[in-house]
Scaffold this motif. Structure first.
Motif, PDB file in Angstrom:
ATOM      1  N   LEU A 119      -3.616  -1.858   1.781  1.00  0.00           N
ATOM      2  CA  LEU A 119      -3.594  -0.503   2.339  1.00  0.00           C
ATOM      3  C   LEU A 119      -5.022   0.039   2.449  1.00  0.00           C
ATOM      4  O   LEU A 119      -5.383   0.699   3.425  1.00  0.00           O
ATOM      5  CB  LEU A 119      -2.757   0.439   1.455  1.00  0.00           C
ATOM      6  CG  LEU A 119      -1.297   0.044   1.199  1.00  0.00           C
ATOM      7  CD1 LEU A 119      -0.588   1.125   0.371  1.00  0.00           C
ATOM      8  CD2 LEU A 119      -0.540  -0.176   2.498  1.00  0.00           C
TER       9      LEU A 119
ATOM     10  N   ASN B  85       3.243  -5.956  -6.483  1.00  0.00           N
ATOM     11  CA  ASN B  85       2.808  -5.694  -5.100  1.00  0.00           C
ATOM     12  C   ASN B  85       1.334  -5.304  -5.006  1.00  0.00           C
ATOM     13  O   ASN B  85       0.941  -4.587  -4.085  1.00  0.00           O
ATOM     14  CB  ASN B  85       3.671  -4.588  -4.484  1.00  0.00           C
ATOM     15  CG  ASN B  85       5.081  -5.050  -4.220  1.00  0.00           C
ATOM     16  OD1 ASN B  85       5.298  -6.141  -3.693  1.00  0.00           O
ATOM     17  ND2 ASN B  85       6.045  -4.249  -4.614  1.00  0.00           N
ATOM     18  N   LEU B  86       0.530  -5.764  -5.970  1.00  0.00           N
ATOM     19  CA  LEU B  86      -0.885  -5.356  -5.996  1.00  0.00           C
ATOM     20  C   LEU B  86      -1.615  -5.777  -4.715  1.00  0.00           C
ATOM     21  O   LEU B  86      -2.456  -5.031  -4.195  1.00  0.00           O
ATOM     22  CB  LEU B  86      -1.577  -5.958  -7.227  1.00  0.00           C
ATOM     23  CG  LEU B  86      -2.983  -5.441  -7.513  1.00  0.00           C
ATOM     24  CD1 LEU B  86      -2.974  -3.937  -7.753  1.00  0.00           C
ATOM     25  CD2 LEU B  86      -3.605  -6.161  -8.703  1.00  0.00           C
TER      26      LEU B  86
ATOM     27  N   MET C 280       3.745  -1.355  -7.786  1.00  0.00           N
ATOM     28  CA  MET C 280       2.700  -1.471  -6.765  1.00  0.00           C
ATOM     29  C   MET C 280       1.378  -1.936  -7.389  1.00  0.00           C
ATOM     30  O   MET C 280       0.457  -2.337  -6.691  1.00  0.00           O
ATOM     31  CB  MET C 280       2.475  -0.137  -6.054  1.00  0.00           C
ATOM     32  CG  MET C 280       3.608   0.299  -5.151  1.00  0.00           C
ATOM     33  SD  MET C 280       4.045  -0.876  -3.858  1.00  0.00           S
ATOM     34  CE  MET C 280       2.588  -0.875  -2.843  1.00  0.00           C
ATOM     35  N   LEU C 281       1.282  -1.841  -8.705  1.00  0.00           N
ATOM     36  CA  LEU C 281       0.059  -2.271  -9.393  1.00  0.00           C
ATOM     37  C   LEU C 281       0.237  -3.619 -10.070  1.00  0.00           C
ATOM     38  O   LEU C 281      -0.678  -4.141 -10.701  1.00  0.00           O
ATOM     39  CB  LEU C 281      -0.349  -1.236 -10.453  1.00  0.00           C
ATOM     40  CG  LEU C 281      -0.425   0.213  -9.963  1.00  0.00           C
ATOM     41  CD1 LEU C 281      -0.865   1.135 -11.083  1.00  0.00           C
ATOM     42  CD2 LEU C 281      -1.369   0.323  -8.788  1.00  0.00           C
TER      43      LEU C 281
ATOM     44  N   PHE D   6       7.565   4.121   2.373  1.00  0.00           N
ATOM     45  CA  PHE D   6       7.777   3.117   1.321  1.00  0.00           C
ATOM     46  C   PHE D   6       9.269   2.827   1.164  1.00  0.00           C
ATOM     47  O   PHE D   6       9.692   1.685   1.038  1.00  0.00           O
ATOM     48  CB  PHE D   6       7.202   3.608  -0.015  1.00  0.00           C
ATOM     49  CG  PHE D   6       5.748   3.306  -0.192  1.00  0.00           C
ATOM     50  CD1 PHE D   6       5.330   2.106  -0.728  1.00  0.00           C
ATOM     51  CD2 PHE D   6       4.776   4.218   0.182  1.00  0.00           C
ATOM     52  CE1 PHE D   6       3.986   1.815  -0.886  1.00  0.00           C
ATOM     53  CE2 PHE D   6       3.431   3.940   0.034  1.00  0.00           C
ATOM     54  CZ  PHE D   6       3.035   2.731  -0.506  1.00  0.00           C
TER      55      PHE D   6
ATOM     56  N   VAL E  16       0.671   5.797  -4.313  1.00  0.00           N
ATOM     57  CA  VAL E  16       1.029   4.393  -4.527  1.00  0.00           C
ATOM     58  C   VAL E  16       1.323   4.120  -6.003  1.00  0.00           C
ATOM     59  O   VAL E  16       2.312   3.484  -6.355  1.00  0.00           O
ATOM     60  CB  VAL E  16      -0.129   3.480  -4.044  1.00  0.00           C
ATOM     61  CG1 VAL E  16       0.098   2.041  -4.464  1.00  0.00           C
ATOM     62  CG2 VAL E  16      -0.269   3.570  -2.531  1.00  0.00           C
ATOM     63  N   ALA E  17       0.468   4.647  -6.870  1.00  0.00           N
ATOM     64  CA  ALA E  17       0.561   4.288  -8.283  1.00  0.00           C
ATOM     65  C   ALA E  17       1.659   5.042  -9.029  1.00  0.00           C
ATOM     66  O   ALA E  17       2.247   4.526  -9.966  1.00  0.00           O
ATOM     67  CB  ALA E  17      -0.784   4.539  -8.964  1.00  0.00           C
TER      68      ALA E  17
ATOM     69  N   SER F 272      -0.976  -3.270  -2.151  1.00  0.00           N
ATOM     70  CA  SER F 272      -1.691  -2.018  -2.446  1.00  0.00           C
ATOM     71  C   SER F 272      -3.139  -2.108  -1.961  1.00  0.00           C
ATOM     72  O   SER F 272      -3.650  -1.175  -1.332  1.00  0.00           O
ATOM     73  CB  SER F 272      -1.685  -1.731  -3.950  1.00  0.00           C
ATOM     74  OG  SER F 272      -0.379  -1.527  -4.387  1.00  0.00           O
ATOM     75  N   TYR F 273      -3.797  -3.227  -2.247  1.00  0.00           N
ATOM     76  CA  TYR F 273      -5.188  -3.375  -1.797  1.00  0.00           C
ATOM     77  C   TYR F 273      -5.268  -3.517  -0.274  1.00  0.00           C
ATOM     78  O   TYR F 273      -6.246  -3.094   0.345  1.00  0.00           O
ATOM     79  CB  TYR F 273      -5.847  -4.560  -2.485  1.00  0.00           C
ATOM     80  CG  TYR F 273      -6.276  -4.254  -3.901  1.00  0.00           C
ATOM     81  CD1 TYR F 273      -7.089  -3.146  -4.169  1.00  0.00           C
ATOM     82  CD2 TYR F 273      -5.872  -5.035  -4.972  1.00  0.00           C
ATOM     83  CE1 TYR F 273      -7.475  -2.846  -5.461  1.00  0.00           C
ATOM     84  CE2 TYR F 273      -6.255  -4.733  -6.274  1.00  0.00           C
ATOM     85  CZ  TYR F 273      -7.061  -3.636  -6.518  1.00  0.00           C
ATOM     86  OH  TYR F 273      -7.447  -3.319  -7.784  1.00  0.00           O
TER      87      TYR F 273
ATOM     88  N   ILE G 172      -7.751   2.946  -9.536  1.00  0.00           N
ATOM     89  CA  ILE G 172      -6.349   2.640  -9.852  1.00  0.00           C
ATOM     90  C   ILE G 172      -6.109   2.547 -11.376  1.00  0.00           C
ATOM     91  O   ILE G 172      -5.206   3.179 -11.883  1.00  0.00           O
ATOM     92  CB  ILE G 172      -5.916   1.341  -9.120  1.00  0.00           C
ATOM     93  CG1 ILE G 172      -5.708   1.679  -7.647  1.00  0.00           C
ATOM     94  CG2 ILE G 172      -4.727   0.689  -9.749  1.00  0.00           C
ATOM     95  CD1 ILE G 172      -4.290   1.808  -7.172  1.00  0.00           C
TER      96      ILE G 172
ATOM     97  N   THR H 100       7.419   2.829  -5.049  1.00  0.00           N
ATOM     98  CA  THR H 100       6.085   3.160  -5.542  1.00  0.00           C
ATOM     99  C   THR H 100       6.127   3.162  -7.072  1.00  0.00           C
ATOM    100  O   THR H 100       7.192   3.085  -7.656  1.00  0.00           O
ATOM    101  CB  THR H 100       5.655   4.551  -5.048  1.00  0.00           C
ATOM    102  OG1 THR H 100       6.695   5.475  -5.365  1.00  0.00           O
ATOM    103  CG2 THR H 100       5.410   4.561  -3.563  1.00  0.00           C
TER     104      THR H 100
END
Lengths: 366, 519
Positions: B359, B352-353, B348-349, B337, B320-321, B356-357, B132, B344
């Motif tokens: 997922l 909403n991290l 997401m980083l 999404f 995602v990123a 993201s993980y 990521i 997105t």
């Protein structure tokens, strides 16, 4: 004990399988043409792949449509991609006009105007239920420092535009804008899809692009957040009053519409072949998502669909879902309102031979 | 530290109620879709997407990713047991898997593949977590010249798919590249070799072509022979645990193929079939005593399966990123999404991290659950190979026809399947390899537009770009290794095309790892 099967046995089973499959895929069209759809399944044909903007819109319509159609049928979406959308559009055109097959078609206008070899339909031959408008947002690389159309016109940046195909409305729209402004640019085309185009933008391969307004939040907004891209103008939608109206799907951006912005940058109303082409693109934005029935569909069925679609498109539940799931409320025109646009575009090429010639040249990438 | 906490929070999200139930439902749906010939993760996402409406983000993604993650696990079952690829991502599995089934080792093939699935999905997910922060830099390096060179890297693996004769492999690959030019020219929008057919304007669809080339040929051969795929009822089902041991012995191959798949997954536009063939080609090029790969060697299965499974979690990275879908399935997921009200990109980083993980955890857990279920059922499933042809052949033919029409929904798909079936029969009859056609067909569609764009955009200066040079060196090294391999074993026979073609090839070519690294 070894038993050999004759080729006739194998091909007999194959033929039977194919026949059963054919029956399975066409069962919806074998129903009667009665205006009540009770117990029936209606198929909306999307002429592009699953997951695209058009597919999402048609699936949302399919969710709300049954409650407004007589007999409350089941409504499904079938994706029939291929040949730039021609396969699905041709399929709808020659479907049985019983009201059980309708098209939720993405952009059937430009393949028809360009007389593409795969087109086996007449745009004004369909029974138009209505159309959902969609337009594009033009964005440039943040590194160019350009923030508006006037800046684009006077910038010293070496512009590179990456397109999908010379004959796509996507490429033609951008080339019409840049041609009207007199901006010099390098044109590279043939990217397999929008995501590859965005990848090219991210890698610095091109620095001016456009993307569907309905896809803005998903595809462009992340690049704006990362300081890679700046949206400069929206195409807008040519309305019945002869104005380029803002697309409600990107109302939050407060971007000027391209006709107004180009007029302001040039200091006069755009004219000439490129400007004509640009106007056609803006007019065709009214028809981006065409909701159509096959030729020969009885008038009561067409009327039932027009009523049902109008109710769906104005229902608060649909509007709220569209805002949340598609990023904006669709701008919808019923069939009677879009017919004049269809007729105007259908005769446009013959009444403007110079623009028709320019279009032919651009669409073949000459 | 913050990232580690987010990784843990992501796991907690997955085990939340009712998220875990949605994940299990998704796994069930995905296993069924993988088993259904012609249906893929893409179809499954399209079918399940309406269920995302109105759900919490974690619930919606548990359902969608649970399904999407495991289709490549069960698509191996029809590939191994019947010689029919369950999805376009199971083409290479037919070669070694079906050959093993015909040798009475279906259970062993399934055991090995399911184990590789778990290991590769864990590896791909770890790469996701590590990648990521670096993804933006990696993706920024890939423009059209680099995509063209990646396609060339794939073409350079043709030697590994050529069976006993490199010239034959090259000729067949050239035929595949030529067939890839059917359709509309990407640069000039001119129709080529379409003979006035609107169906061909988009080119030859891959699903019916692959089903004809591999599936139909094997069905016809089975019908003609009148023999069961495997005759020993006991032998087909006892090898599952041996298969697991094979996979664990070949951990180094699984790791390398997974690394390859992970990198290719992050690059938009390459897709599963390319990744799978590259994984298979890597096994052929890098393994010692690889002459049996393609005709019933478990390492061919492991290379192909590890690459395609590991590419799935990393395909999430650009989606995602950056909101940049790596393939058609990811484009659909991008739609999800929006449906659940998420954006997105950088958020997401940051904000909403955790999600993201989560997922990634969903992908890992889905694969573990599905692999355990599949392993439990493997013995029973393997018995399909012992069903009488009189029953199996009609079922397989129906599957082929139904699977074919998933491409465009028209009868043209059946015609393409039949045409490629006939071509496959001719190639098989005269001992020409079939896989290079598929490689050419897939890679031609990538190579042509990107070469044209590279030349148009950069002139010939694109050949000096750093990544292009690195890829060129890798290609050259691969070609030298291939040439050496053919020089060392001139005329050595092994089949390459979808199961043993003769009695002698059915007796040879099975590689049994003896422990440690196999590379």
């Amino acid at each position: 004990m070894r038993r050999r099967r004759s080729p006739a046995y194998v091909f007999g089973i194959l033929a039977l399988s194919a026949l059963l499959t054919a029956c399975g895929t066409s069962s919806a069209s074998s129903a009667s043409a009665a205006p009540s759809f009770k117990g029936k399944t209606v198929a909306i044909i999307d002429n592009f792949s699953a997951g695209g903007t058009n597919d999402l819109l048609q699936r949302l319509i399919a969710k709300y449509l049954p409650q407004y159609l007589p007999g409350h049928p089941t409504v499904i979406v079938k994706d029939m991609p291929g040949a730039g959308g021609d396969i699905g559009t041709n399929y709808v055109y020659r479907s049985k006009p019983d009201g059980l097959t309708l098209g939720g078609l993405s952009d059937p206008t430009w393949p028809y105007l360009l007389k593409n070899s795969g087109v086996h339909y007449k745009l004004d031959g369909f029974n138009w239920i209505g159309a959902v408008a969609d337009s594009n947002v033009i964005y440039v690389a943040k590194s160019t420092g350009v923030t508006n159309v006037s800046g684009l016109m006077h910038s010293n940046a070496k512009w590179v535009f990456g397109g999908l195909s010379p004959s796509s409305s996507f490429d033609l729209g951008m080339r019409a804008i840049l041609g009207t402004l007199g901006v010099k640019y390098k044109y590279v085309t043939g990217y397999p899809g929008p995501s590859q185009e965005i990848q090219a933008f991210r890698s610095g391969e091109d620095n001016i692009e456009l993307e569907g307004a309905s896809g803005y939040e998903a595809l462009i907004a992340p690049m704006v957040q990362e300081n890679l891209a700046t949206p400069v103008v929206q195409e807008g939608i040519w309305n019945a009053q002869g104005k380029d109206a803002a697309d409600p799907a990107v109302a939050q951006l407060n971007l000027p519409t391209v006709w107004d912005a180009v007029t302001s940058a040039l200091g006069h109303t755009p004219s000439g072949s490129y400007a004509n082409l640009l106007k056609w693109v803006l007019q065709s934005n009214n028809l981006t998502r065409a909701e159509v029935l096959p030729p020969g569909t009885p008038a009561p069925i067409v009327s039932a669909y027009r009523t049902a679609f109008s109710k769906v498109m104005t229902s608060s539940a649909f509007m709220a879902a569209a805002k949340k799931e598609l990023g904006g409320a669709p701008s919808y025109n019923s069939g009677d309102k879009v017919l004049p646009i269809i007729k105007s575009l259908s005769t446009a090429l013959s009444s403007h031979p110079k623009t028709a010639s320019l279009l032919a040249t651009l669409s073949k990438n000459k | 530290m913050r990232d580690l906490s987010a990784v843990w929070s992501g796991l907690v999200i997955v085990f939340g109620w009712p998220t875990i139930i949605y994940l299990l439902l998704g796994v069930g749906a995905g296993m069924l879709i993988g088993l259904s010939v012609g249906l893929s993760g893409l179809t499954g996402l399209a079918l399940l997407l309406p269920f995302a409406f109105g759900r919490k983000p974690a619930d919606a993604f548990a359902l969608l990713l649970g399904m999407y993650s495991v289709t490549t696990l069960t698509d191996v079952i029809p590939a191994v047991l019947m010689g029919i690829p369950g999805t376009t991502g199971a083409q290479a599995l037919v070669l070694d898997g079906y050959a093993m089934a015909r040798k009475g080792m279906a259970g062993r093939a399934l055991g090995a593949t399911f184990t590789a699935d778990v290991l590769a999905s864990v590896f791909g997910s770890v790469v996701f977590m590590l990648a990521i922060p670096l993804a933006a830099a990696v993706i920024g390096f890939f423009g059209s010249p680099e995509f063209f060179m990646l396609a060339m890297l794939g073409v350079s693996m043709v030697g590994g798919l050529s069976g006993r004769s490199l010239p034959k492999g090259l000729i067949v690959a050239a035929l595949g590249l030529l067939l890839a030019t059917v359709g509309t020219s990407p640069e000039t929008a001119t129709a080529r070799f379409t003979f006035g057919s609107a169906y061909l304007l988009n080119g030859i669809p891959l699903v019916p072509a692959v089903l004809g080339l591999f599936g139909l040929v094997e069905v016809l051969k089975l019908a003609r022979s009148g023999e069961r795929i495997a005759t020993d009822r006991l032998a087909v089902s006892v090898g599952v645990s041996q298969g697991i041991r094979d996979a664990l012995h070949s951990w180094w191959l699984i790791l390398r193929a997974s690394a390859l798949g992970s990198i290719l997954g992050m690059i938009p536009g390459l897709g599963g079939p390319v990744t799978e063939w590259m994984g298979f080609g890597h096994a052929v090029q890098s393994e010692k005593n690889s002459e049996g790969i393609g005709s019933g060697d478990v390492r061919g299965l492991l290379g192909a399966e590890s690459a395609i499974v590991a590419h799935k979690p990393t395909a999430l990275v650009p989606t995602v990123a950056f909101g940049l879908p790596a393939n058609a399935s990811m484009a659909l997921l991008l739609g999800a999404f929006l449906i659940v009200g998420l954006k997105t990109g950088p958020s997401m980083l940051t904000t909403n991290l955790n999600l993201s993980y989560s997922l990634v955890w969903m992908v890992v857990l889905a694969n573990i659950v599905a692999a355990l279920l599949a392993l439990a059922l493997a013995k029973q499933l393997a018995r399909i190979a012992t069903i009488r042809p009189g029953i199996l052949v009609p079922v397989m033919l129906v599957l082929l026809v139904v699977g074919s029409v998933t491409a465009t929904g028209t009868m043209g798909d059946v015609v393409v399947m039949l045409a490629f079936g006939c071509l496959g029969l001719v190639l098989d009859r005269y001992d020409w390899p079939r896989p290079p056609i598929v490689l050419g067909l897939i890679l031609g569609k990538i190579a042509e537009p990107y070469l044209a764009i590279s030349v148009n955009r950069y002139g010939w200066h694109w050949i000096y770009r750093p990544v292009v040079v690195v890829l060129f060196v890798i290609i050259l090294a691969g070609l030298v290794a291939t040439a050496k391999r053919f020089r060392r074993r001139p005329g050595e026979a092994y089949a390459m095309g979808g199961g043993g073609t003769s009695e002698d090839t059915r007796e040879e070519g099975l590689h049994i790892p003896t422990g440690g690294k196999t590379g």
